[in-house]
Design a protein around this motif. Sequence first.
Motif, short mmCIF file in Angstrom:
data_model
loop_
_atom_site.label_atom_id
_atom_site.label_comp_id
_atom_site.label_asym_id
_atom_site.label_seq_id
_atom_site.Cartn_x
_atom_site.Cartn_y
_atom_site.Cartn_z
N ALA A 86 37.25 31.88 35.70
CA ALA A 86 38.38 32.37 36.50
C ALA A 86 38.15 33.84 36.86
O ALA A 86 37.64 34.62 36.06
CB ALA A 86 39.67 32.21 35.72
N GLU A 87 38.53 34.21 38.05
CA GLU A 87 38.38 35.58 38.52
C GLU A 87 39.69 36.36 38.45
O GLU A 87 39.70 37.59 38.55
CB GLU A 87 37.85 35.59 39.95
N TYR A 88 40.80 35.64 38.28
CA TYR A 88 42.11 36.28 38.28
C TYR A 88 42.43 36.77 36.88
O TYR A 88 42.38 35.99 35.92
CB TYR A 88 43.16 35.26 38.74
N PRO A 89 42.76 38.04 36.68
CA PRO A 89 43.03 38.55 35.33
C PRO A 89 44.40 38.11 34.83
O PRO A 89 45.33 37.85 35.60
CB PRO A 89 42.97 40.06 35.52
N LEU A 90 44.54 38.07 33.52
CA LEU A 90 45.82 37.73 32.90
C LEU A 90 46.92 38.69 33.36
O LEU A 90 48.07 38.27 33.55
CB LEU A 90 45.69 37.78 31.37
N ARG A 91 46.59 39.93 33.55
CA ARG A 91 47.58 40.92 33.99
C ARG A 91 48.27 40.46 35.27
O ARG A 91 49.49 40.60 35.41
CB ARG A 91 46.91 42.28 34.22
N GLY A 92 47.51 39.90 36.19
CA GLY A 92 48.09 39.41 37.44
C GLY A 92 49.08 38.28 37.22
O GLY A 92 50.12 38.21 37.88
N CYS A 93 48.77 37.39 36.27
CA CYS A 93 49.70 36.30 35.95
C CYS A 93 51.00 36.86 35.37
O CYS A 93 52.10 36.42 35.74
CB CYS A 93 49.07 35.34 34.94
N MET A 94 50.89 37.82 34.47
CA MET A 94 52.07 38.36 33.82
C MET A 94 52.93 39.17 34.79
O MET A 94 54.14 39.28 34.60
CB MET A 94 51.68 39.21 32.62
N GLU A 95 52.33 39.71 35.84
CA GLU A 95 53.11 40.42 36.85
C GLU A 95 54.02 39.48 37.62
O GLU A 95 55.03 39.89 38.18
CB GLU A 95 52.17 41.17 37.81
N LYS A 96 53.67 38.17 37.63
CA LYS A 96 54.50 37.17 38.28
C LYS A 96 55.66 36.70 37.39
O LYS A 96 56.58 36.04 37.86
CB LYS A 96 53.65 35.93 38.64
N TYR A 97 55.59 37.02 36.11
CA TYR A 97 56.54 36.47 35.15
C TYR A 97 57.93 37.05 35.34
O TYR A 97 58.13 38.26 35.29
CB TYR A 97 56.04 36.74 33.74
N LYS A 98 58.90 36.16 35.52
CA LYS A 98 60.30 36.57 35.72
C LYS A 98 61.21 36.01 34.64
O LYS A 98 62.43 36.04 34.78
CB LYS A 98 60.78 36.10 37.10
N GLY A 99 60.64 35.52 33.55
CA GLY A 99 61.42 34.94 32.48
C GLY A 99 61.20 33.45 32.36
O GLY A 99 60.65 32.81 33.27
#
Length: 244
Positions: free
Chosen positions: A172-185
């Motif tokens: 995967a090229e997408y970092p975990l940080r990017g996923c967590m930035e999408k997190y809204k609860g």
Amino acid sequence: MPRFFVDSIEESPIEISGGDARHIALSLRMKQGDGLVLCDGNGGEAVCKIASLCPESVILDVEERRKSLAEPKTRVTLYQAIPKSDKLEYIVQKAVELGAYRIVPVLTSRCISRPDEKSAAKKLERLRKIAAEAAKQSGRGIVPQVGGVLNFKNAVEEMSTAALPIFFFEHAEYPLRGCMEKYKGGDIAVMVGSEGGFSDEEAAFAEEKGLFSASLGPRILRCETAPVAALSAIMYAAGEMEIL
């Protein structure tokens, strides 16, 4: 203070018997007037003082009832591909300490360990005992459930219902940080591979079902290191860990 799980903390006094009573009286050598915490397994706890004790029965007076101070608000389920040897025991212990809500063993195409039904049931019993001990040690308000083994497709289907389903894939090229930035609860679900990782076909199926493929960085982590790193990063990003 020592912690023990009981069915209810609503009454006072509360009696503890059996193995926990022997542990309090004989192993911990506690005495009348000493304090301990009882947890109801649902996030509630009671601060208690020993009124009387013997090896078979401990009577406790409740001094305060409260919500667990250490239980995360963010519910994270770890779907862990079954590794070799006793590595899953370590993973369960550390996942509970880090705040995982549930741990689910998963059988993937590259799992080397493929226990039969009898050995899987015996292993599950031990894993649940480890989870309970880790919950006591780490001050949890619940004992996180260790589920039965799921096959890969069923695990992915289950994960897809979470608010944020994350599939850790070494390519995967997408970092975990990017996923967590999408997190809204809401609930988070994460899947981590065994020694051999995941096949391209499994990765494609996970993506098709809406899971976010994420990377933990350029270094290849051992299968027992990856879930610890992932849960630590997720809990920190969700505000469940503090670093001064």
